[in-house]
Write a protein that holds these residues in place. Structure first.
Motif, short mmCIF file in Angstrom:
data_model
loop_
_atom_site.label_atom_id
_atom_site.label_comp_id
_atom_site.label_asym_id
_atom_site.label_seq_id
_atom_site.Cartn_x
_atom_site.Cartn_y
_atom_site.Cartn_z
N PRO A 117 -51.83 55.20 1.90
CA PRO A 117 -51.09 56.34 1.33
C PRO A 117 -49.77 55.93 0.70
CG PRO A 117 -50.67 56.24 3.67
CD PRO A 117 -51.66 55.13 3.38
N PHE A 118 -49.36 54.65 0.88
CA PHE A 118 -48.16 54.13 0.24
C PHE A 118 -48.32 52.62 0.14
CE2 PHE A 118 -47.33 54.23 4.83
CZ PHE A 118 -46.89 52.94 5.07
N LEU A 119 -47.50 52.01 -0.69
CA LEU A 119 -47.51 50.56 -0.80
C LEU A 119 -46.80 49.95 0.40
CD1 LEU A 119 -46.70 49.93 -4.57
CD2 LEU A 119 -48.81 49.26 -3.38
N HIS A 120 -47.41 48.93 0.99
CA HIS A 120 -46.76 48.17 2.05
C HIS A 120 -45.42 47.65 1.53
CE1 HIS A 120 -46.04 44.79 4.79
NE2 HIS A 120 -46.93 45.32 5.61
N PRO A 121 -44.39 47.58 2.39
CA PRO A 121 -43.07 47.13 1.92
C PRO A 121 -43.08 45.78 1.20
CG PRO A 121 -42.88 48.09 4.10
CD PRO A 121 -44.35 48.05 3.78
N GLY A 122 -44.03 44.92 1.49
CA GLY A 122 -44.07 43.63 0.82
C GLY A 122 -45.10 43.53 -0.30
N ALA A 123 -45.71 44.67 -0.65
CA ALA A 123 -46.81 44.66 -1.61
C ALA A 123 -46.31 44.42 -3.03
CB ALA A 123 -47.57 45.99 -1.54
N MET A 124 -47.28 44.23 -3.93
CA MET A 124 -46.95 44.00 -5.33
C MET A 124 -46.23 45.21 -5.90
SD MET A 124 -48.33 41.01 -5.38
CE MET A 124 -47.98 40.97 -3.62
N VAL A 125 -45.28 44.96 -6.80
CA VAL A 125 -44.46 46.06 -7.30
C VAL A 125 -44.43 46.17 -8.83
CG1 VAL A 125 -42.93 46.13 -5.30
CG2 VAL A 125 -42.41 44.57 -7.17
N THR A 155 -45.22 34.34 -4.33
CA THR A 155 -44.17 34.19 -3.32
C THR A 155 -44.74 34.42 -1.92
OG1 THR A 155 -42.45 34.90 -4.83
CG2 THR A 155 -41.95 35.06 -2.49
N ARG A 156 -45.57 35.45 -1.77
CA ARG A 156 -46.21 35.69 -0.47
C ARG A 156 -47.15 34.54 -0.11
NH1 ARG A 156 -42.66 38.89 -2.33
NH2 ARG A 156 -42.66 41.08 -1.68
N ASP A 157 -47.86 34.02 -1.11
CA ASP A 157 -48.76 32.90 -0.89
C ASP A 157 -47.98 31.66 -0.46
OD1 ASP A 157 -51.31 31.79 -0.79
OD2 ASP A 157 -51.16 31.01 -2.84
N TYR A 158 -46.80 31.48 -1.02
CA TYR A 158 -45.92 30.37 -0.63
C TYR A 158 -45.63 30.42 0.88
CZ TYR A 158 -41.62 27.56 -0.35
OH TYR A 158 -40.66 26.63 0.00
N GLY A 159 -45.42 31.61 1.39
CA GLY A 159 -45.14 31.75 2.81
C GLY A 159 -46.25 31.19 3.68
N LEU A 160 -47.51 31.41 3.27
CA LEU A 160 -48.66 30.93 4.05
C LEU A 160 -48.97 29.46 3.79
CD1 LEU A 160 -51.00 34.03 3.55
CD2 LEU A 160 -49.64 33.46 5.58
N ARG A 161 -48.58 28.94 2.65
CA ARG A 161 -48.88 27.55 2.30
C ARG A 161 -47.77 26.58 2.71
NH1 ARG A 161 -52.60 27.12 -2.15
NH2 ARG A 161 -51.42 25.38 -2.99
N VAL A 162 -46.52 27.08 2.72
CA VAL A 162 -45.38 26.20 2.94
C VAL A 162 -44.45 26.75 4.02
CG1 VAL A 162 -43.41 25.03 1.87
CG2 VAL A 162 -45.47 25.46 0.52
N GLY A 163 -43.97 27.97 3.81
CA GLY A 163 -42.93 28.51 4.67
C GLY A 163 -43.28 28.56 6.14
N VAL A 170 -41.56 37.31 16.46
CA VAL A 170 -42.80 37.70 15.80
C VAL A 170 -42.83 37.09 14.40
CG1 VAL A 170 -44.18 39.61 14.90
CG2 VAL A 170 -43.03 39.83 17.10
N VAL A 171 -43.90 36.36 14.11
CA VAL A 171 -44.11 35.77 12.78
C VAL A 171 -45.29 36.51 12.15
CG1 VAL A 171 -44.53 33.67 11.46
CG2 VAL A 171 -43.30 33.55 13.65
N PRO A 172 -45.07 37.41 11.19
CA PRO A 172 -46.18 38.13 10.58
C PRO A 172 -46.90 37.29 9.54
CG PRO A 172 -44.08 38.91 9.70
CD PRO A 172 -43.75 37.86 10.72
N LEU A 173 -48.20 37.19 9.68
CA LEU A 173 -49.05 36.50 8.70
C LEU A 173 -49.89 37.57 8.02
CD1 LEU A 173 -50.22 33.34 10.69
CD2 LEU A 173 -48.18 33.66 9.29
N GLU A 174 -49.58 37.83 6.75
CA GLU A 174 -50.10 39.02 6.08
C GLU A 174 -50.88 38.67 4.82
OE1 GLU A 174 -46.47 42.09 7.09
OE2 GLU A 174 -46.06 40.35 5.80
N PHE A 175 -51.95 39.44 4.59
CA PHE A 175 -52.74 39.31 3.37
C PHE A 175 -52.32 40.39 2.39
CE2 PHE A 175 -56.41 40.60 0.80
CZ PHE A 175 -56.64 39.41 0.11
N PHE A 176 -51.77 39.98 1.26
CA PHE A 176 -51.34 40.90 0.21
C PHE A 176 -52.29 40.80 -0.98
CE2 PHE A 176 -47.36 40.12 2.48
CZ PHE A 176 -46.84 41.40 2.61
N PRO A 177 -53.15 41.80 -1.19
CA PRO A 177 -54.04 41.74 -2.36
C PRO A 177 -53.26 41.88 -3.66
CG PRO A 177 -54.23 43.86 -1.27
CD PRO A 177 -53.36 43.01 -0.38
N LEU A 178 -53.78 41.26 -4.70
CA LEU A 178 -53.14 41.33 -6.01
C LEU A 178 -53.24 42.73 -6.60
CD1 LEU A 178 -51.66 39.64 -8.12
CD2 LEU A 178 -53.87 38.91 -9.02
#
Length: 302
Positions: A55-63, A74-82, A41-49
């Protein structure tokens, strides 16, 4: 929230699937020489700034305080390069994966989606975005609207996925009924077994495939800070054990993730290559997408 859980009883605390020991069921057999399966499984995720965190922050959300541009980019890098590095490694070995896509990305990353489709990978619905979490605080209509909007966005791109994965793999009590109502037939949120389990819903069975959080690359490589070698070794150990158990337990399966902003980093690609090569060498292991693997498990053995 209530102080007591009304479904507390002997066995499961819910009625979505039967409760029994895995050792008491008849071993599953699938066609040919295949003894076990693994799906990617390759997750392609949209993380808003500016995530709401409800009810909680997604594990990969901004911190860090807004604007958290370091984590965002870094998340954007995943979609552009990784992700393109992952695609290259999969395609060079003739492997198919399940790309779990947040619906909001369909408009933003159309060339990437076209590339995935052209290569014959499965596209699964991964909800609207990482900021649209399914949880018990939503009303039935609110959650139905989230799923409906997700489906509408896929429909607009000529896509009708049959596999569902919730954002953060979190559900409400109503999620299984609602995703099955919307036409999905498989789900990657629950991992109660090592074979496909048909979950009961108000609209028919919803097949659950075990995508193992214990093998999640974000969890192991960034959360637990394990080395790339340890990550590779654990996935290979899972595959080898299922192959070894075939004689007494029959065919089993598991899934693992390749997160673009994690595994797609240049210093980790060597580990991905090592992992995929080792899995491909396991001749009796079927390594493919979630839907293809589910189909194989549903076919009667010859």
């Amino acid at each position: 929230m209530p102080d007591t859980y009304e479904h507390r009883r002997y066995g499961n605390d819910h009625d979505r699937y039967g409760w029994d020991y895995s050792a008491r069921r008849a071993p599953l057999r699938i066609g040919g020489e295949v003894k076990a399966g693994a799906f990617i499984v390759v997750p392609l995720e949209f993380f808003p700034l500016n995530p709401s965190g409800k009810p909680f922050l997604h594990p990969g959300a901004m911190v860090t305080p807004y604007p958290d541009l370091r984590h965002y980019t870094t998340r954007d890098y995943g979609l552009r390069v990784g992700v393109y590095r992952i695609l290259k490694e999969l395609e060079s070995r003739g492997l198919k994966a399940t790309f779990a896509v947040n619906a909001l990305l369909l408009d933003y990353c159309a060339p990437l989606i076209d590339r995935i489709r052209a290569a014959g990978h499965e596209i699964a619905a991964h909800g609207l975005s990482t900021d649209h979490i399914h949880h018990a605080g939503l009303s039935l209509d609110e959650e139905r609207h989230l799923i409906s909007e997700t489906c509408a966005r896929f429909d607009a791109h000529g896509l009708r996925p049959t596999t569902w994965m919730s954002p953060a793999r979190t559900q409400s009590f109503n999620t299984p009924d609602l995703v099955r109502e919307a036409g999905f037939t498989a789900c990657l949120d629950w991992e109660m077994d090592q074979v496909p389990i048909a979950m009961k819903t108000n609209h028919g069975a919803l097949d659950c495939l075990p995508l193992l959080n214990e093998l999640n690359d974000v969890n192991l490589l960034t959360g637990k800070r394990q080395t790339e070698s340890e990550w590779v070794a654990q996935i290979l150990a899972a595959a080898r054990l299922l192959l070894d158990e075939h004689a007494r337990r029959g065919a089993q399966l598991f899934g693992f993730t390749l997160t673009p902003y994690v595994v797609g980093q240049p210093f980790r690609i060597h580990a991905l290559r090592e992992l995929l090569d080792a899995l491909v060498r396991q001749e009796q292991l079927l390594l493919t997408s979630a839907s293809d693997l589910l189909d194989a498990f549903k076919q009667p053995a010859e």
